[in-house]
Design a protein around this motif. Structure first.
Motif, PDB file in Angstrom:
ATOM      1  N   GLY A 223     -27.032  58.163 -29.904  1.00 24.68           N
ATOM      2  CA  GLY A 223     -27.955  56.928 -29.108  1.00 24.68           C
ATOM      3  C   GLY A 223     -26.481  56.762 -27.235  1.00 24.68           C
ATOM      4  N   ALA A 224     -26.787  56.298 -26.390  1.00 24.30           N
ATOM      5  CA  ALA A 224     -25.557  56.333 -25.946  1.00 24.30           C
ATOM      6  C   ALA A 224     -26.468  54.745 -24.481  1.00 24.30           C
ATOM      7  CB  ALA A 224     -24.917  57.429 -24.639  1.00 24.30           C
ATOM      8  N   ALA A 225     -25.052  53.900 -24.476  1.00 27.43           N
ATOM      9  CA  ALA A 225     -25.408  52.504 -23.243  1.00 27.43           C
ATOM     10  C   ALA A 225     -24.254  52.356 -22.597  1.00 27.43           C
ATOM     11  CB  ALA A 225     -25.834  51.472 -24.384  1.00 27.43           C
ATOM     12  N   MET A 226     -25.101  52.000 -21.252  1.00 28.62           N
ATOM     13  CA  MET A 226     -23.265  52.074 -20.284  1.00 28.62           C
ATOM     14  C   MET A 226     -23.389  50.250 -20.389  1.00 28.62           C
ATOM     15  SD  MET A 226     -23.177  52.331 -16.060  1.00 28.62           S
ATOM     16  CE  MET A 226     -23.141  54.602 -16.452  1.00 28.62           C
TER      17      MET A 226
ATOM     18  N   GLY B  86     -27.459  49.143 -32.374  1.00 25.27           N
ATOM     19  CA  GLY B  86     -27.849  48.305 -31.530  1.00 25.27           C
ATOM     20  C   GLY B  86     -27.135  48.375 -30.127  1.00 25.27           C
ATOM     21  N   PHE B  87     -26.079  47.798 -29.423  1.00 21.50           N
ATOM     22  CA  PHE B  87     -25.146  48.854 -28.718  1.00 21.50           C
ATOM     23  C   PHE B  87     -25.915  48.305 -26.998  1.00 21.50           C
ATOM     24  CE2 PHE B  87     -23.231  50.500 -32.237  1.00 21.50           C
ATOM     25  CZ  PHE B  87     -21.939  50.000 -31.889  1.00 21.50           C
ATOM     26  N   GLU B  88     -26.909  46.880 -27.326  1.00 20.85           N
ATOM     27  CA  GLU B  88     -27.815  47.506 -26.046  1.00 20.85           C
ATOM     28  C   GLU B  88     -26.808  47.141 -24.695  1.00 20.85           C
ATOM     29  OE1 GLU B  88     -31.342  44.690 -24.546  1.00 20.85           O
ATOM     30  OE2 GLU B  88     -28.986  43.583 -25.305  1.00 20.85           O
ATOM     31  N   GLY B  89     -27.472  47.954 -23.655  1.00 18.98           N
ATOM     32  CA  GLY B  89     -26.433  48.424 -22.423  1.00 18.98           C
ATOM     33  C   GLY B  89     -26.323  46.933 -21.531  1.00 18.98           C
ATOM     34  N   GLY B  90     -25.474  47.317 -20.523  1.00 23.40           N
ATOM     35  CA  GLY B  90     -25.218  45.367 -19.405  1.00 23.40           C
ATOM     36  C   GLY B  90     -24.489  45.738 -18.800  1.00 23.40           C
ATOM     37  N   ASP B  91     -24.209  44.803 -17.448  1.00 23.32           N
ATOM     38  CA  ASP B  91     -23.268  44.662 -16.458  1.00 23.32           C
ATOM     39  C   ASP B  91     -22.118  44.214 -17.912  1.00 23.32           C
ATOM     40  OD1 ASP B  91     -25.267  45.577 -14.757  1.00 23.32           O
ATOM     41  OD2 ASP B  91     -25.820  43.151 -14.782  1.00 23.32           O
ATOM     42  N   THR B  92     -22.084  43.317 -18.604  1.00 23.13           N
ATOM     43  CA  THR B  92     -21.110  43.439 -19.022  1.00 23.13           C
ATOM     44  C   THR B  92     -20.874  44.471 -19.906  1.00 23.13           C
ATOM     45  OG1 THR B  92     -22.085  41.570 -20.722  1.00 23.13           O
ATOM     46  CG2 THR B  92     -21.832  40.985 -18.584  1.00 23.13           C
TER      47      THR B  92
ATOM     48  N   ASP C 266     -39.822  70.468 -22.793  1.00 20.22           N
ATOM     49  CA  ASP C 266     -38.209  71.366 -22.911  1.00 20.22           C
ATOM     50  C   ASP C 266     -37.238  70.945 -23.695  1.00 20.22           C
ATOM     51  OD1 ASP C 266     -40.043  73.437 -21.955  1.00 20.22           O
ATOM     52  OD2 ASP C 266     -38.814  73.224 -20.261  1.00 20.22           O
ATOM     53  N   HIS C 267     -36.903  69.539 -23.217  1.00 23.64           N
ATOM     54  CA  HIS C 267     -35.982  69.406 -23.561  1.00 23.64           C
ATOM     55  C   HIS C 267     -35.897  67.405 -23.672  1.00 23.64           C
ATOM     56  CE1 HIS C 267     -33.708  72.830 -23.192  1.00 23.64           C
ATOM     57  NE2 HIS C 267     -34.155  72.785 -21.961  1.00 23.64           N
ATOM     58  N   SER C 268     -35.253  67.038 -24.618  1.00 21.00           N
ATOM     59  CA  SER C 268     -34.847  65.279 -24.650  1.00 21.00           C
ATOM     60  C   SER C 268     -34.281  64.736 -23.236  1.00 21.00           C
ATOM     61  CB  SER C 268     -34.276  64.841 -25.980  1.00 21.00           C
ATOM     62  OG  SER C 268     -34.495  63.748 -25.924  1.00 21.00           O
ATOM     63  N   TRP C 269     -34.823  63.676 -23.090  1.00 24.10           N
ATOM     64  CA  TRP C 269     -33.825  62.630 -22.071  1.00 24.10           C
ATOM     65  C   TRP C 269     -33.957  61.489 -22.140  1.00 24.10           C
ATOM     66  CZ3 TRP C 269     -31.322  65.605 -18.780  1.00 24.10           C
ATOM     67  CH2 TRP C 269     -31.916  67.366 -18.178  1.00 24.10           C
ATOM     68  N   ASN C 270     -32.509  60.498 -22.566  1.00 22.58           N
ATOM     69  CA  ASN C 270     -32.915  59.720 -23.314  1.00 22.58           C
ATOM     70  C   ASN C 270     -31.768  58.290 -22.064  1.00 22.58           C
ATOM     71  OD1 ASN C 270     -34.478  59.218 -25.684  1.00 22.58           O
ATOM     72  ND2 ASN C 270     -32.680  60.487 -25.943  1.00 22.58           N
ATOM     73  N   LEU C 271     -32.234  57.264 -21.384  1.00 23.20           N
ATOM     74  CA  LEU C 271     -32.078  56.647 -20.318  1.00 23.20           C
ATOM     75  C   LEU C 271     -30.388  56.251 -21.352  1.00 23.20           C
ATOM     76  CD1 LEU C 271     -31.800  56.050 -17.774  1.00 23.20           C
ATOM     77  CD2 LEU C 271     -32.127  54.344 -18.033  1.00 23.20           C
ATOM     78  N   ALA C 272     -29.044  56.197 -20.575  1.00 25.51           N
ATOM     79  CA  ALA C 272     -27.764  55.780 -21.144  1.00 25.51           C
ATOM     80  C   ALA C 272     -27.586  55.181 -20.045  1.00 25.51           C
ATOM     81  CB  ALA C 272     -26.589  57.090 -21.714  1.00 25.51           C
TER      82      ALA C 272
ATOM     83  N   ARG D 181     -18.259  51.138 -19.716  1.00 25.46           N
ATOM     84  CA  ARG D 181     -17.849  52.255 -20.465  1.00 25.46           C
ATOM     85  C   ARG D 181     -19.404  52.822 -21.153  1.00 25.46           C
ATOM     86  NH1 ARG D 181     -12.824  51.618 -18.986  1.00 25.46           N
ATOM     87  NH2 ARG D 181     -11.270  51.397 -20.174  1.00 25.46           N
ATOM     88  N   PHE D 182     -19.489  54.040 -21.854  1.00 24.09           N
ATOM     89  CA  PHE D 182     -20.133  54.209 -22.330  1.00 24.09           C
ATOM     90  C   PHE D 182     -20.187  54.664 -23.778  1.00 24.09           C
ATOM     91  CE2 PHE D 182     -20.345  57.267 -18.484  1.00 24.09           C
ATOM     92  CZ  PHE D 182     -21.776  56.837 -17.838  1.00 24.09           C
ATOM     93  N   ILE D 183     -20.876  53.879 -24.369  1.00 26.17           N
ATOM     94  CA  ILE D 183     -20.684  53.927 -25.645  1.00 26.17           C
ATOM     95  C   ILE D 183     -21.392  54.819 -26.590  1.00 26.17           C
ATOM     96  CG2 ILE D 183     -21.394  52.472 -27.901  1.00 26.17           C
ATOM     97  CD1 ILE D 183     -20.670  49.614 -26.550  1.00 26.17           C
ATOM     98  N   ILE D 184     -21.287  55.866 -27.524  1.00 23.11           N
ATOM     99  CA  ILE D 184     -21.581  56.786 -27.261  1.00 23.11           C
ATOM    100  C   ILE D 184     -21.728  56.712 -29.036  1.00 23.11           C
ATOM    101  CG2 ILE D 184     -21.763  59.310 -27.204  1.00 23.11           C
ATOM    102  CD1 ILE D 184     -21.889  57.941 -24.835  1.00 23.11           C
ATOM    103  N   GLU D 185     -22.984  56.966 -29.765  1.00 20.93           N
ATOM    104  CA  GLU D 185     -23.840  56.307 -31.096  1.00 20.93           C
ATOM    105  C   GLU D 185     -23.354  58.387 -31.523  1.00 20.93           C
ATOM    106  OE1 GLU D 185     -26.688  53.982 -31.963  1.00 20.93           O
ATOM    107  OE2 GLU D 185     -26.200  53.323 -29.564  1.00 20.93           O
ATOM    108  N   THR D 186     -23.221  58.391 -32.962  1.00 19.67           N
ATOM    109  CA  THR D 186     -23.090  60.022 -33.015  1.00 19.67           C
ATOM    110  C   THR D 186     -23.266  59.424 -34.251  1.00 19.67           C
ATOM    111  OG1 THR D 186     -20.535  60.322 -33.743  1.00 19.67           O
ATOM    112  CG2 THR D 186     -21.933  60.591 -31.598  1.00 19.67           C
TER     113      THR D 186
END
Length: 697
Positions: free
Chosen positions: A343-346, A386-392, A294-300, A350-355
């Motif tokens: 898109g979003a990545a941790m 871009g903005f790949e997530g990661g520990d750093t 029913d909905h979109s779910w994209n892991l951040a 911090r969360f980087i939120i692409e809009t």
């Protein structure tokens, strides 16, 4: 002295007065009764695979011969090709992926047919890890998906041959640059998700197709598999499949902490997912966390048992939510705003939120409670990715616009500092060009945006040859982006326009829904509305206007030409979905029913038949010049769509402008196409469109 098209292109007259003769195309007595309606399909035989049917192969050869002969008569074609070669000859970089202190990134020195993968560590020069250019003499075997292991010691990479969607996955030792024995076949529509310890990875595959069916058989019953390094593919473990629901496709991600396997399943291409998870630390079997499609779910990102997703549940422009992996309880973290979250990545803490704000990139940074902590400093109107997530907190992104090639930036989410790390050197001055955004009113009163780009020196008190590009489907957004080919069009003195039609994702789920299924006509109305607005603004005329689109955009161009042939001088439909009554019978076509509807459904059939390009060609009406493009190895939108459409165009009485098809060999839907083929095709397209719009200075 720098060669400019303004100086070298020659004036030319319209097409030769003599009638154009096309290769003969045989017809068959094929009529289907669908929902009580007789539907003729006289070119059904052109659906056959060119590799296995000699008659189709002969037709392709004859069509290419006729097209090549016509294109060879166009003044300026070779000069366009020469200038395109100059413009493409610039250093291009991909967005780095960081594993430990090691960067992995692609680089093309300029005219290499395929980008080369490099590794770089602090204090040491970059070195080539993988160069696909020697893989094939024609440059048509490409590096597709690639993913380093978390420790950076191994690289899993996919090989794409001749443009097909099928993949062969191999593994390379990063230190030695040599391949391991691991080889995976029959992967398709797949990612590569390593376990945290680097012992293996998850991938998606289909069963091997029957002989002769590799490029046409419908893709059903995708399996998610796990491959352990050092073992044969036959020993791979089936992780997840849904044989009771064979239309579902499955993709996998492993969270940054290595604990959770996230499986997203969908039946189509509209990003409506069912989410299944497994706690890898406990060797848990996959279990459904979020049921339904029913909905979109994209892991951040994730923290412990909290999984963060971007979703359109109760938020058509998307929001960020936290989902408890144990209870499935949902909590809002960042609410829906006026811009559309894409898109979003941790990154670190911090969360980087692409809009997208009116189809332009805006990137915000939030702390883990959802509070706004800053905005990434972007250099102007354009697209950031871009903005790949990661520990750093360190990550990377690319920024580009219509006259700005992709520049690579590093970004520290803790300090909100961005810095350019790689800048391409190009054979033009981006400052000579301008980009603006305007809104026009579509047929039903909806305001629709479009970007207009051209040389600053262009005299806008006069009309100019204009290229209008659109897509309008599958929730795909079209922000500003760079293309050396489009830059050439603008350098010649043309205007380039990109319209953000409904059916795309620029304004979220509601914008997408307003251009699909029974509302698909809105997309065509938006496109013709854009054309009419450009004419009303005095920028162009119907005699100077060309339209272009690929895939779903090829469908768009075909439908727009049928509905408003008076509005355009030239049309360039590429790899288009042209037979809307049989699209779901081949390869990935069955995924598209989410956007188009199912021809087996009576209501959907009526809608599809009303705009299907192949079925609605209006014989007895003057049509614009049309150059159809496709490729023999396109197993996404099989070339039979374009073959049948072209045959029908050539058989109809559509005036004195030509209707040709250009069929590339050893190429597919677009990805993996070598640079020399891209340049050659663009030269043909611009020579053709320029000839019929007057862009021949």
């Amino acid at each position: 002295m720098r060669l400019t098209l303004l100086a070298v292109l020659l004036m030319s007259a319209p097409a030769a007065a003599a009638p154009i003769t096309y290769p003969a195309t045989a017809t068959v007595a094929q009529t289907d009764i669908q929902h009580g309606v007789p539907v003729a399909d006289p070119y059904r035989w052109l659906e056959n695979d060119v590799r296995t049917d000699p008659k189709v192969a002969a037709w392709v050869a004859a069509q290419n011969t006729a097209t090549d002969a016509f294109l060879a008569t166009l003044p300026g074609r070779e000069k366009i090709r020469a200038r395109l070669t100059q413009l493409w000859n610039y250093e291009r970089f991909g967005v780095p992926r960081l594993r430990g202190t090691t960067q992995f990134y692609t680089r093309n020195s300029g005219l290499q047919n395929q980008a080369v993968l490099y590794v770089e560590q602090p204090g040491t020069p970059a070195r080539i890890l993988l160069d696909p250019n020697p893989w094939a003499k024609d440059g048509a075997t490409a590096l597709a998906e690639w993913e380093p292991s978390e420790d950076g010691k191994c690289l899993a990479y996919a090989v794409q041959d001749g443009g097909t969607d099928w993949r062969t996955i191999k593994v390379r030792d990063v230190a030695t640059g040599t391949d391991l024995t691991d080889t995976i076949e029959w992967a398709k529509f797949t990612g590569i998700a390593w376990t945290r310890d680097g012992g293996g990875f998850y991938y998606s595959r289909f069963a091997a197709p029957a002989p002769g069916e590799k490029f046409q058989s419908t893709n059903l019953n995708q399996h998610l598999m796990f491959h352990r390094l050092g073992t044969a593919q036959a020993a791979d473990t089936l992780v997840y499949a849904t044989p009771d629901r064979p239309k579902l496709g499955h993709g996998a991600q492993v969270t940054d902490d290595g604990r959770w396997l996230i499986i997203t399943s969908s039946a189509g291409t509209d990003a409506r997912y069912e989410v299944t998870i497994a706690d890898l630390a406990r060797a848990e079997k996959p279990r459904t966390l979020i049921p339904g499609l029913d909905h979109s779910w994209n892991l951040a990102g994730t923290r412990g048992t909290t999984l963060y997703f971007v979703t359109d549940k109760d938020a058509p422009r998307y929001r960020l939510v936290a989902v408890d992996a144990l209870t499935a309880k949902l909590t809002e973290v960042i609410p829906q705003g006026p811009a559309t979250i894409t898109g979003a990545a941790m990154s670190g803490n911090r969360f980087i939120i692409e809009t997208l704000s009116d189809a332009k990139s805006v990137v915000d940074v939030h702390d883990l409670t959802g509070k706004l902590a800053g905005t990434v400093p972007l250099p102007g109107i354009g697209s950031a990715s871009g903005f790949e997530g990661g520990d750093t907190p360190l990550t990377y992104f690319a920024f580009s616009s219509f006259a700005t090639p992709a520049t690579i930036w590093s970004y520290d989410s803790a300090t909100n500092k961005a810095a350019v790390i790689r800048t391409p050197k190009v054979d033009f001055d981006p400052a000579d060009y301008t980009v603006s955004q305007v809104f026009f009113t579509s047929k039903d009163g909806t305001k629709v945006p479009m970007f207009i780009s051209h040389k600053k020196s262009l005299d806008l008190t006069k009309t100019h040859p204009t290229l209008l590009y659109g897509y309008g489907g599958f929730n795909v957004s079209l922000p500003p982006g760079f293309s050396a080919s489009r830059l050439a069009w603008m350098e010649m003195g043309g205007i380039f326009v990109q319209a953000n039609l409904r059916g795309g994702g620029e304004y979220g789920a509601e914008w997408h829904d307003a251009g699909r299924l029974a509302k698909k006509q809105n997309v065509f109305d938006d496109f013709t509305g854009a054309a009419e607005a450009l004419i009303a603004k005095g920028l162009t005329t119907p005699q100077q206007l060309a339209i272009q689109g690929g895939s779903n955009g090829g469908l768009l161009v075909g439908a727009a030409v049928n509905q408003r042939p008076d509005l355009f001088a030239a049309a360039l439909p590429a790899v288009g979905v042209m037979d809307m009554l049989r699209f779901n019978r081949f390869t990935a076509g069955r995924y598209w029913v989410d956007d188009y509807g199912d021809p087996a459904n009576a209501a959907d059939f009526k809608t599809l038949l009303a705009y299907s390009p192949y079925h609605n060609i209006r014989s007895g009406t003057d049509y614009p010049a049309i150059l159809v493009t496709t490729a023999d190895t396109d197993d996404r939108v099989v070339p039979g769509h374009s073959f049948k459409y072209t045959a029908a165009l050539q058989a109809a009485k559509l005036g004195d402008k030509p209707h040709f098809i250009r069929i590339e060999t050893r190429a597919g839907h677009g990805s993996g196409k070598p640079t020399d083929k891209i340049i050659a095709e663009a030269a043909d397209l611009w020579a053709f469109a320029g000839h019929f719009t007057g862009l021949t200075k």
